[in-house]
Design an enzyme around this catalytic site. Structure first.
Site, short mmCIF file in Angstrom:
data_model
loop_
_atom_site.label_atom_id
_atom_site.label_comp_id
_atom_site.label_asym_id
_atom_site.label_seq_id
_atom_site.Cartn_x
_atom_site.Cartn_y
_atom_site.Cartn_z
N GLY A 52 -6.28 -31.59 -10.01
CA GLY A 52 -7.68 -31.97 -9.87
C GLY A 52 -7.89 -33.20 -10.75
O GLY A 52 -7.43 -33.24 -11.90
N ALA A 53 -8.57 -34.20 -10.19
CA ALA A 53 -8.64 -35.50 -10.86
C ALA A 53 -9.19 -35.42 -12.30
O ALA A 53 -8.52 -35.88 -13.24
CB ALA A 53 -9.47 -36.47 -10.00
N ARG A 91 1.35 -39.16 -11.37
CA ARG A 91 0.68 -39.07 -10.07
C ARG A 91 -0.19 -40.32 -9.91
O ARG A 91 -0.91 -40.69 -10.84
CB ARG A 91 -0.20 -37.81 -9.97
CG ARG A 91 0.59 -36.50 -10.00
CD ARG A 91 -0.31 -35.31 -9.65
NE ARG A 91 -0.54 -35.21 -8.22
CZ ARG A 91 -1.44 -34.38 -7.66
NH1 ARG A 91 -2.19 -33.60 -8.42
NH2 ARG A 91 -1.59 -34.32 -6.35
N GLN A 198 -4.76 -25.20 -1.96
CA GLN A 198 -5.70 -25.17 -3.10
C GLN A 198 -6.99 -24.44 -2.72
O GLN A 198 -7.63 -23.83 -3.58
CB GLN A 198 -6.04 -26.59 -3.56
CG GLN A 198 -4.90 -27.32 -4.26
CD GLN A 198 -4.11 -28.18 -3.31
OE1 GLN A 198 -4.02 -27.89 -2.11
NE2 GLN A 198 -3.50 -29.23 -3.81
N ASP A 239 -10.76 -38.08 -5.77
CA ASP A 239 -9.71 -38.47 -6.73
C ASP A 239 -9.84 -39.92 -7.17
O ASP A 239 -9.40 -40.28 -8.26
CB ASP A 239 -8.33 -38.22 -6.12
CG ASP A 239 -8.01 -36.73 -6.14
OD1 ASP A 239 -8.49 -36.02 -5.25
OD2 ASP A 239 -7.34 -36.29 -7.09
O1 MRU Z 1 -3.46 -32.51 -5.43
P1 MRU Z 1 -4.63 -31.96 -6.18
O2 MRU Z 1 -4.77 -30.50 -6.07
O3 MRU Z 1 -4.66 -32.46 -7.61
O4 MRU Z 1 -5.89 -32.61 -5.45
C1 MRU Z 1 -7.16 -32.34 -5.96
C2 MRU Z 1 -8.25 -32.82 -5.10
O5 MRU Z 1 -8.05 -33.49 -4.12
C3 MRU Z 1 -9.65 -32.53 -5.57
O6 MRU Z 1 -10.51 -32.34 -4.49
C4 MRU Z 1 -10.13 -33.72 -6.40
O7 MRU Z 1 -9.26 -33.97 -7.46
C5 MRU Z 1 -11.49 -33.52 -6.94
S1 MRU Z 1 -11.49 -32.31 -8.22
C6 MRU Z 1 -12.99 -32.24 -8.95
#
Ligand code: MRU
Length: 348
Positions: A52-53, A91, A198, A239
């Protein structure tokens, strides 16, 4: 709920490690792991133990603090710079990772000449400030997002933009958690979010824990749900948002937004300002992470569900064109088009 998830990312009791929930084990096991060395930190982000970002930005800030405790005076800045570059390389899509690591690095460089112990203490305070700022931003985003919903609404969620992906409340899930706290009836359809699930593993777990009425669906069921009038809004996190409002988020978000446009369902992208990248002109400039095709071929299956060796393409994110976004919800308020003008006005 918020209390439990406040522990999502923290320092260990002696401050020598970063403590996180290992999200790869959810929903079956709730386990915490402590990370002390840079390889383990890198692996935790790469394998989505923390994800999550906003969460990876907060996590990386604490990592910089923990790693800096081990630097000698002579090597302090060379090791700091090398570790920051290493963490950022993990990432590429979520801008929060580089933003928060660079914030930590800049703070340290701004103290060049000060005793090493003072720089390390300042880094600890800065990481805590980054964490606390995210808590406040998510709370404000949740309030703003809730103002767009009505009692009895059902929303579609994609991926996980809840407390696990941030600090507390989350962005995309924040309005739902706030509504539940206030006894307001808002329900959710939860996209499972292939290939890493997720939605099924994390969002469904968070919403169930909060006592929210939620129904899990496969990603390809969203069109039927909207055609039948089951969904009144799509809520998604982000993100990295480009200066024109294009929003990179988990793969499948743009598909959900295209379907929503067809059926006249509003699409709300909820994000803190730490996810806005005004230096990125459009979505085409956002780097899209590509992951190991084994996530598609065999991960989560008792047996592989594709022929051995079949080529897979596994982009982890896509970009929702700004024209498909009804409103952008930030801690400073709800933004409507034209996004290039209004984002700059508020965050430029
Ligand atoms: O690959 P991930 O699980 O890190 O991707 C996360 C997402 O795409 C979320 O929707 C995004 O980070 C927003 S979290 C507040």
């Amino acid at each position: 709920m918020s209390g439990q998830n406040a522990k999502n990312i923290a320092l260990s009791s002696d401050g020598s490690a970063v403590r996180i929930i290992d999200q790869t084990l959810l929903p079956g096991q709730l386990e915490y792991i402590e990370l002390r060395d840079r390889e383990a930190m890198y692996e935790a982000v790469k394998m989505l133990r923390v994800r999550g970002a906003p969460a990876i930005g907060i996590f990386a800030a604490y990592c910089v603090y923990v790693l800096a405790q081990g630097y000698g005076e002579a090597e302090f800045f060379s090791r700091l710079d090398a570790d920051c570059a290493y963490l950022i390389s993990c990432r590429p899509t979520a801008v929060n990772l580089s933003r928060q690591v660079n914030r930590m690095r800049a703070l340290a460089h701004g103290m060049t000449g000060a005793p090493t112990a003072d720089i390390v203490s300042a880094l600890g305070r800065e990481a805590k400030a980054i964490h606390e700022q995210d808590v406040a931003m998510c709370r404000a985003i949740s309030e703003e997002g809730l103002s767009l919903l009505h009692p009895g609404d059902t929303v579609l969620t994609h991926c996980n933009a809840g407390p696990l992906a941030t600090s507390e409340y989350g962005t995309g899930l924040g309005p739902l958690l706030l509504a539940a706290e206030r006894g307001m009836d808002i329900r959710a359809y939860v996209d499972e979010t292939r290939p890493l699930l997720q939605g099924a593993r994390l969002t469904a777990w968070e919403l169930q824990n909060a006592g929210i009425d939620c129904t899990l669906i496969c990603d390809n069921m969203a069109a039927l749900a909207m055609a039948q009038g089951r969904i009144q809004a799509v809520l998604a996190g982000c993100d990295r948002m480009a200066a024109n409002g294009d929003a990179a988020n988990k793969i499948g978000t743009s598909g959900a937004a295209i379907i929503a446009r067809h059926y006249g369902v509003p699409v709300y992208i909820l994000l803190p300002s730490s996810t806005i990248d005004l230096a990125c002109p459009t979505g085409a400039d956002i780097p899209i992470e590509e992951r190991d095709g084994e996530e598609i071929r065999s991960l989560w299956y008792a047996q592989p569900m594709a022929p051995a060796g079949i080529r897979c393409w596994d982009p982890a994110f896509d970009v929702t064109d700004h024209s498909l976004i009804t409103a952008i919800v930030t801690e400073k308020g709800v933004i409507y088009p034209p996004y290039d003008v209004n984002l700059k006005k508020l965050f430029g």
